[in-house]
Enzyme design. Structure first.
Site, PDB file in Angstrom:
ATOM      1  N   HIS A 120       1.266  -8.487   0.327  1.00 26.48           N
ATOM      2  CA  HIS A 120       1.983  -8.147  -0.909  1.00 26.48           C
ATOM      3  C   HIS A 120       2.572  -9.375  -1.577  1.00 26.48           C
ATOM      4  O   HIS A 120       3.509  -9.256  -2.360  1.00 26.48           O
ATOM      5  CB  HIS A 120       3.075  -7.105  -0.608  1.00 26.48           C
ATOM      6  CG  HIS A 120       2.490  -5.777  -0.223  1.00 26.48           C
ATOM      7  ND1 HIS A 120       3.205  -4.810   0.451  1.00 26.48           N
ATOM      8  CD2 HIS A 120       1.244  -5.269  -0.370  1.00 26.48           C
ATOM      9  CE1 HIS A 120       2.426  -3.764   0.665  1.00 26.48           C
ATOM     10  NE2 HIS A 120       1.228  -4.024   0.185  1.00 26.48           N
ATOM     11  N   CYS A 128       2.301 -18.155 -13.433  1.00 28.45           N
ATOM     12  CA  CYS A 128       2.330 -17.750 -14.848  1.00 28.45           C
ATOM     13  C   CYS A 128       1.782 -16.330 -14.992  1.00 28.45           C
ATOM     14  O   CYS A 128       0.769 -15.978 -14.383  1.00 28.45           O
ATOM     15  CB  CYS A 128       1.471 -18.712 -15.683  1.00 28.45           C
ATOM     16  SG  CYS A 128       1.367 -18.190 -17.411  1.00 28.45           S
ATOM     17  N   THR A 194       7.231  -0.935  10.001  1.00 25.00           N
ATOM     18  CA  THR A 194       6.700  -0.434   8.725  1.00 25.00           C
ATOM     19  C   THR A 194       6.652   1.089   8.746  1.00 25.00           C
ATOM     20  O   THR A 194       6.369   1.695   9.767  1.00 25.00           O
ATOM     21  CB  THR A 194       5.295  -1.000   8.409  1.00 25.00           C
ATOM     22  OG1 THR A 194       4.869  -0.506   7.130  1.00 25.00           O
ATOM     23  CG2 THR A 194       4.270  -0.635   9.471  1.00 25.00           C
TER      24      THR A 194
END
Ligand code: OAD
Length: 252
Positions: A120, A128, A194
């Site tokens: 992730h 940018c 998780t």
């Protein structure tokens, strides 16, 4: 717990190819909030749709950029915990090792892990929003999250964005492919901290199980991964991973 810990340690000690797959829970004992825990989780306190989507950034870049800069600042104020350190050691003992994380903090790296697959992204790789040019990190802000206007790209002038994966965005393909490959070939995959709710990342432990590898889960709570796990170690990772490391090493 002793019996399950021994079973897990035997699996780790005899495994050639070991994968560790982590979520926010491994950083919880360092003081980094998880996402879905009642009252303390980020998504319990903030609205993911207003902060972790491309639309949110387009609508209010300063709100989103300020929130991620706050999370980066927080990550810089905490330290890896014994769970991160034991994870690095367990992988160092393996013949072939891969660390896959859903986390965007740098605590695995600061615990000595190398080649970490960040499914992730990371708070430490801004880029940018238009030309994707990597951007330099600014000094992290202090205090609670506030609006911060994102700096302009020094090549095209568009706003810089966090280097994390937002809802609705594809995961970095190279990282995901490498993670699936490692999971498919793993003798053991240790899933740590998780909730197993967010796909495609949540698929990773299931790939190992489907290919005949053993999944060990470390989590104080039950999750949808319970039936996939060969062994469920119920408890906090900062306690369990060091115990698993000790038990899996030949007694001197
Ligand atoms: P969650 O907050 O969904 O789940 C955290 C898990 O850690 C829960 O199952 C807790 O029971 C467990 N936990 C809490 N304390 C622990 C401890 N001390 N030791 C071990 N486990 C502990 O976080 P993730 O599963 O990482 O993605 O969330 C997956 C993704 O959803 C994140 O990467 C993020 C989020 O939205 C994106 O933003 C794209």
């Amino acid at each position: 717990m002793d019996e399950t810990l021994r079973e897990a340690a035997d699996l780790v000690a005899t495994a050639e190819r070991v994968v560790i797959f982590t979520g926010a829970g491994i950083s919880a004992e360092s003081g980094v909030p998880t996402f879905r825990e009642a009252l303390t989780g980020l998504w319990e306190r903030f609205d993911a749709a207003k902060l972790a989507t491309p639309e949110a950034f387009d609508e209010d870049p300063a709100l989103v950029w300020g929130w991620y800069e706050w999370r980066r600042a927080l990550a810089l104020t905490v330290a890896p915990n014994p769970g991160h350190i034991a994870a690095t050691e367990i992988l160092a003992d393996a013949g072939h090792a891969t660390l896959i994380t859903q986390n965007v903090d740098d605590l695995h790296e600061r615990a000595g892990a190398t080649g970490v697959l960040h499914l992730h992204g990371s708070l430490f790789t801004p880029r940018c929003s238009a030309c994707a040019r990597p951007a330099a990190l600014s000094p992290a802000p202090d205090g609670e999250p506030g609006r911060i206007t994102p700096p302009p790209c020094d090549r095209c002038g568009a706003p810089i964005r966090p280097g994390v994966v937002w809802f609705g965005e594809a995961l970095p393909t190279d990282g995901l492919e490498a993670a699936v490959e490692a999971a498919a070939n793993a003798d053991v995959l240790i899933s740590v901290g998780t909730s197993g709710l967010v796909y495609p990342a949540a698929e990773i432990p299931q790939v190992t199980a489907r290919m005949g590898g053993a999944v060990i889960q470390v989590n104080p709570e039950p999750t949808p991964l319970d039936p996939v796990a060969r062994v469920n170690l119920r408890g906090p990772s900062a306690e369990i991973l060091p115990a698993l490391l000790r038990q899996s090493r030949p007694s001197t």
